[in-house]
Design a protein around this motif. Structure first.
Motif, PDB file in Angstrom:
ATOM      1  N   THR A 310       0.802  -1.231   0.000  1.00 35.96           N
ATOM      2  CA  THR A 310       0.000   0.000   0.000  1.00 35.96           C
ATOM      3  C   THR A 310       0.833   1.278   0.000  1.00 35.96           C
ATOM      4  OG1 THR A 310      -0.103  -0.083   2.427  1.00 35.96           O
ATOM      5  CG2 THR A 310      -1.875  -1.158   1.207  1.00 35.96           C
ATOM      6  N   ASP A 311       2.145   1.179   0.172  1.00 40.78           N
ATOM      7  CA  ASP A 311       3.000   2.366   0.249  1.00 40.78           C
ATOM      8  C   ASP A 311       3.379   2.820  -1.161  1.00 40.78           C
ATOM      9  OD1 ASP A 311       4.701   4.392   0.891  1.00 40.78           O
ATOM     10  OD2 ASP A 311       6.222   3.145   1.852  1.00 40.78           O
ATOM     11  N   GLU A 312       2.448   3.509  -1.816  1.00 35.66           N
ATOM     12  CA  GLU A 312       2.679   3.923  -3.202  1.00 35.66           C
ATOM     13  C   GLU A 312       3.854   4.894  -3.310  1.00 35.66           C
ATOM     14  OE1 GLU A 312       1.078   2.484  -5.627  1.00 35.66           O
ATOM     15  OE2 GLU A 312      -0.229   1.370  -4.247  1.00 35.66           O
ATOM     16  N   ILE A 313       3.979   5.793  -2.353  1.00 28.44           N
ATOM     17  CA  ILE A 313       5.079   6.762  -2.391  1.00 28.44           C
ATOM     18  C   ILE A 313       6.419   6.036  -2.249  1.00 28.44           C
ATOM     19  CG2 ILE A 313       6.132   8.706  -1.177  1.00 28.44           C
ATOM     20  CD1 ILE A 313       3.335   9.631  -0.428  1.00 28.44           C
ATOM     21  N   GLY A 314       6.485   5.087  -1.315  1.00 29.19           N
ATOM     22  CA  GLY A 314       7.714   4.342  -1.121  1.00 29.19           C
ATOM     23  C   GLY A 314       8.074   3.487  -2.319  1.00 29.19           C
ATOM     24  N   LEU A 315       7.092   2.832  -2.930  1.00 30.39           N
ATOM     25  CA  LEU A 315       7.343   2.011  -4.112  1.00 30.39           C
ATOM     26  C   LEU A 315       7.858   2.860  -5.268  1.00 30.39           C
ATOM     27  CD1 LEU A 315       4.205  -0.324  -4.004  1.00 30.39           C
ATOM     28  CD2 LEU A 315       6.583  -1.026  -3.633  1.00 30.39           C
ATOM     29  N   ARG A 316       7.239   4.011  -5.447  1.00 32.31           N
ATOM     30  CA  ARG A 316       7.669   4.893  -6.537  1.00 32.31           C
ATOM     31  C   ARG A 316       9.096   5.391  -6.312  1.00 32.31           C
ATOM     32  NH1 ARG A 316       3.815   8.072  -6.192  1.00 32.31           N
ATOM     33  NH2 ARG A 316       2.487   7.125  -7.779  1.00 32.31           N
ATOM     34  N   ALA A 317       9.404   5.753  -5.074  1.00 30.04           N
ATOM     35  CA  ALA A 317      10.746   6.241  -4.767  1.00 30.04           C
ATOM     36  C   ALA A 317      11.788   5.145  -4.977  1.00 30.04           C
ATOM     37  CB  ALA A 317      10.796   6.767  -3.336  1.00 30.04           C
ATOM     38  N   TRP A 318      11.456   3.922  -4.554  1.00 27.97           N
ATOM     39  CA  TRP A 318      12.373   2.806  -4.755  1.00 27.97           C
ATOM     40  C   TRP A 318      12.618   2.567  -6.236  1.00 27.97           C
ATOM     41  CZ3 TRP A 318      15.571  -0.371  -2.082  1.00 27.97           C
ATOM     42  CH2 TRP A 318      16.026  -1.512  -2.744  1.00 27.97           C
ATOM     43  N   VAL A 430       6.282  -2.952 -13.540  1.00 26.99           N
ATOM     44  CA  VAL A 430       7.025  -4.075 -12.941  1.00 26.99           C
ATOM     45  C   VAL A 430       6.715  -4.133 -11.447  1.00 26.99           C
ATOM     46  CG1 VAL A 430       8.905  -4.269 -14.606  1.00 26.99           C
ATOM     47  CG2 VAL A 430       9.007  -2.504 -12.852  1.00 26.99           C
ATOM     48  N   ARG A 431       5.472  -3.970 -11.101  1.00 23.99           N
ATOM     49  CA  ARG A 431       5.078  -3.799  -9.700  1.00 23.99           C
ATOM     50  C   ARG A 431       5.468  -4.993  -8.837  1.00 23.99           C
ATOM     51  NH1 ARG A 431       1.201  -0.311  -7.297  1.00 23.99           N
ATOM     52  NH2 ARG A 431       0.742  -0.971  -5.167  1.00 23.99           N
ATOM     53  N   ALA A 432       5.292  -6.213  -9.339  1.00 29.48           N
ATOM     54  CA  ALA A 432       5.602  -7.387  -8.529  1.00 29.48           C
ATOM     55  C   ALA A 432       7.083  -7.412  -8.142  1.00 29.48           C
ATOM     56  CB  ALA A 432       5.221  -8.661  -9.276  1.00 29.48           C
ATOM     57  N   GLN A 433       7.956  -7.127  -9.110  1.00 27.39           N
ATOM     58  CA  GLN A 433       9.391  -7.123  -8.834  1.00 27.39           C
ATOM     59  C   GLN A 433       9.760  -5.998  -7.874  1.00 27.39           C
ATOM     60  OE1 GLN A 433       9.941  -7.324 -13.366  1.00 27.39           O
ATOM     61  NE2 GLN A 433      11.923  -7.912 -12.559  1.00 27.39           N
ATOM     62  N   VAL A 434       9.192  -4.813  -8.113  1.00 19.91           N
ATOM     63  CA  VAL A 434       9.488  -3.667  -7.256  1.00 19.91           C
ATOM     64  C   VAL A 434       9.014  -3.938  -5.833  1.00 19.91           C
ATOM     65  CG1 VAL A 434       8.967  -1.235  -6.827  1.00 19.91           C
ATOM     66  CG2 VAL A 434       9.475  -2.006  -9.148  1.00 19.91           C
ATOM     67  N   THR A 435       7.817  -4.512  -5.703  1.00 20.30           N
ATOM     68  CA  THR A 435       7.287  -4.809  -4.377  1.00 20.30           C
ATOM     69  C   THR A 435       8.172  -5.796  -3.635  1.00 20.30           C
ATOM     70  OG1 THR A 435       5.019  -4.405  -5.141  1.00 20.30           O
ATOM     71  CG2 THR A 435       5.284  -5.658  -3.106  1.00 20.30           C
ATOM     72  N   ALA A 436       8.635  -6.848  -4.323  1.00 18.00           N
ATOM     73  CA  ALA A 436       9.504  -7.833  -3.684  1.00 18.00           C
ATOM     74  C   ALA A 436      10.807  -7.193  -3.208  1.00 18.00           C
ATOM     75  CB  ALA A 436       9.797  -8.974  -4.653  1.00 18.00           C
ATOM     76  N   ASP A 437      11.409  -6.354  -4.045  1.00 14.95           N
ATOM     77  CA  ASP A 437      12.662  -5.689  -3.664  1.00 14.95           C
ATOM     78  C   ASP A 437      12.438  -4.697  -2.526  1.00 14.95           C
ATOM     79  OD1 ASP A 437      13.910  -7.133  -5.642  1.00 14.95           O
ATOM     80  OD2 ASP A 437      13.878  -5.516  -7.105  1.00 14.95           O
TER      81      ASP A 437
END
Length: 470
Positions: A310-318, A430-437
């Motif tokens: 749910t952390d869209e800001i964190g995922l985008r920054a990563w 590539v949300r699944a990969q980004v989320t895992a990392d």
């Protein structure tokens, strides 16, 4: 083997932990004079026998991810720190936790270490127990697509996951390949890697909600999304059968017992060598391992899994900081496949999607066309690669050899979206990969915070006495 399964997943850096059906037993909790303390975590001692038994069970010869005693001690300490944090959060007082603990304690007799050396007698005993459990229902071989849902999820999160599960189910109805979809979207990493395949299961091995839905299916049928305590399951029935006679299964049973006996015997001998005493009274320890394992599962779900989703800001920054690591290995297509009953609805779908960003497509299609209970549009929204969906393969990747079964009630088909370049345009590509990392980064930060929060002492001299018995 509840704790082992959770712990080995952490070692491998995975982001999804699963609950096994059968569990081994462990050592007694009481420490004796010949069993010194290897480490103390937040004031709680860990004896050498406890550590030694866990280490040798998870680091047998030939294991690909075998760790040194020193490496394993650090990972074991991290696990115990999470237990301390879970207890501070009083997760052991929740109704959901107590229900799960009771359920798994009820199954703990499944794999008690063998006392008898007569393998054939033990094989016959286990076969008789299996036959009684299976009964007339037989065995089933299902595949699944799983979406995790925390018991403490907000109403909004519950609705979002439910809608996503429904969208996947509709895609399957429209002809999507189950195995390809499971590999791409299922959140149980073990089964997802195998196209959702779960192997043969028998009654009382899964959540009752899953079991009832699975046994109601015939081969080739798949279920609507099934809500169980751990989340949503879409189940495809591959095969059904009755339990084979003992003479057919005896060789496999004996082989399994031999492997289990060897592993248990080696671990037991190592402990006896280190501690200098027998380890026959193992049963009291299993309750504590269930207890700790469930606590860590619940806390990690809250601290890591749900936060990362749910952390869209964190995922985008990563993603922005690591964009060059997400290079596509082949062609990808970001978009939607839609089926409608009328041309008018298809035009309305196109008009709606044209004015919205991709991230809003799925929710907008559901709320605009299907919110009143009348399913005007069947759709699947996501990032597709060749083989994920027949319509994408035909229309986008120009594969003329691909066919699909079309629902006659939804004769109008359209594909909307765009092909992606070698580098993704945004993290949703590539949300699944980004989320895992991102989860792995959160895990590292969390462990660091726990180490600063709770006292931890590792007795290196006692740890060396484990080393000498390798």
């Amino acid at each position: 083997m509840f704790f082992d399964h959770l712990f080995r997943k952490e070692i491998k850096g995975k982001v999804r932990w699963v609950l096994p059906f059968y569990l081994f037993t462990f050592l007694p909790l009481s420490a004796q004079q010949s069993d010194p303390v290897v480490m103390t975590v937040n004031g709680v001692p860990v004896t050498r026998s406890e550590f030694c038994y866990s280490y040798y069970k998870n680091n047998g010869n030939g294991q690909a991810d075998r760790k040194s005693v020193e490496e394993y001690a650090q990972l074991y300490a991290n696990y115990k720190l999470k237990v301390a944090a879970a207890l501070d959060a009083r997760l052991d007082t929740t109704t959901a936790f107590r229900q799960k603990l009771a359920m798994y304690k009820g199954r703990q007799g499944g794999d008690v270490a063998m006392a008898s050396t007569d393998l054939m007698t033990e094989a016959r005993r286990r076969y008789d127990r299996m036959r009684k459990a299976v009964g007339s229902q037989g065995l089933v071989r299902p595949a699944q697509i799983f979406l995790q849902l925390s018991t403490r999820a907000s109403n909004r999160e519950q609705q979002r996951i439910a809608q996503r599960a429904d969208s996947i189910w509709r895609a399957l109805q429209a002809g999507a390949d189950f195995a390809s979809l499971a590999r791409r979207v299922s959140e149980d990493q073990q089964t997802a890697a195998k196209g959702g395949e779960m192997g043969w299961i028998q009654p009382y091995q899964t959540f009752v909600e899953f079991e009832q839905a699975a046994y109601a299916l015939q081969p080739g049928e798949f279920s609507r999304p099934v809500l169980a305590p751990d989340g949503y399951h879409i189940i495809l029935m591959r095969e059904r059968k009755q339990l084979e006679p003992f003479d057919v299964l005896k060789d496999d049973l004996v082989r399994s017992l031999q492997q289990q006996a060897v592993r248990q015997a080696i671990a037991g001998e190592k402990v006896r060598s280190v501690v200098g005493q027998a380890t026959d009274t193992q049963q009291p320890y299993v309750t504590q391992e269930y207890y700790d394992g469930l606590l860590v599962y619940e806390l990690t779900n809250h601290e890591i899994w749900q936060r990362a989703k749910t952390d869209e800001i964190g995922l985008r920054a990563w993603f922005d900081a690591h964009k060059k690591t997400y290079v596509s290995e082949g062609p990808h297509y970001r978009g939607a496949v839609c089926y409608t009953k009328t041309k008018a609805d298809m035009k309305a779908v196109k008009k709606l999607l044209k004015r919205l960003p991709f991230e809003q497509w799925d929710a907008a299609l559901h709320s605009t066309f299907n919110s009143d209970g009348d399913e005007r549009v069947k759709m699947m929204v996501g990032v597709f690669k060749p083989g994920d969906h027949a319509a994408i393969d035909r229309q986008v990747f120009k594969r003329r050899d691909v066919t699909e079964q079309v629902d006659a009630a939804y004769p109008f088909e359209a594909v909307y979206g765009k092909k992606l370049k070698r580098y993704p345009e945004g993290y949703n590509d590539v949300r699944a990969q980004v989320t895992a990392d991102y989860q792995q980064m959160l895990e590292a930060e969390w462990v660091a915070s726990l180490r600063s929060r709770y006292p931890l002492q590792i007795n290196k001299e006692i740890l060396k006495t484990v080393n000498q018995y390798q």
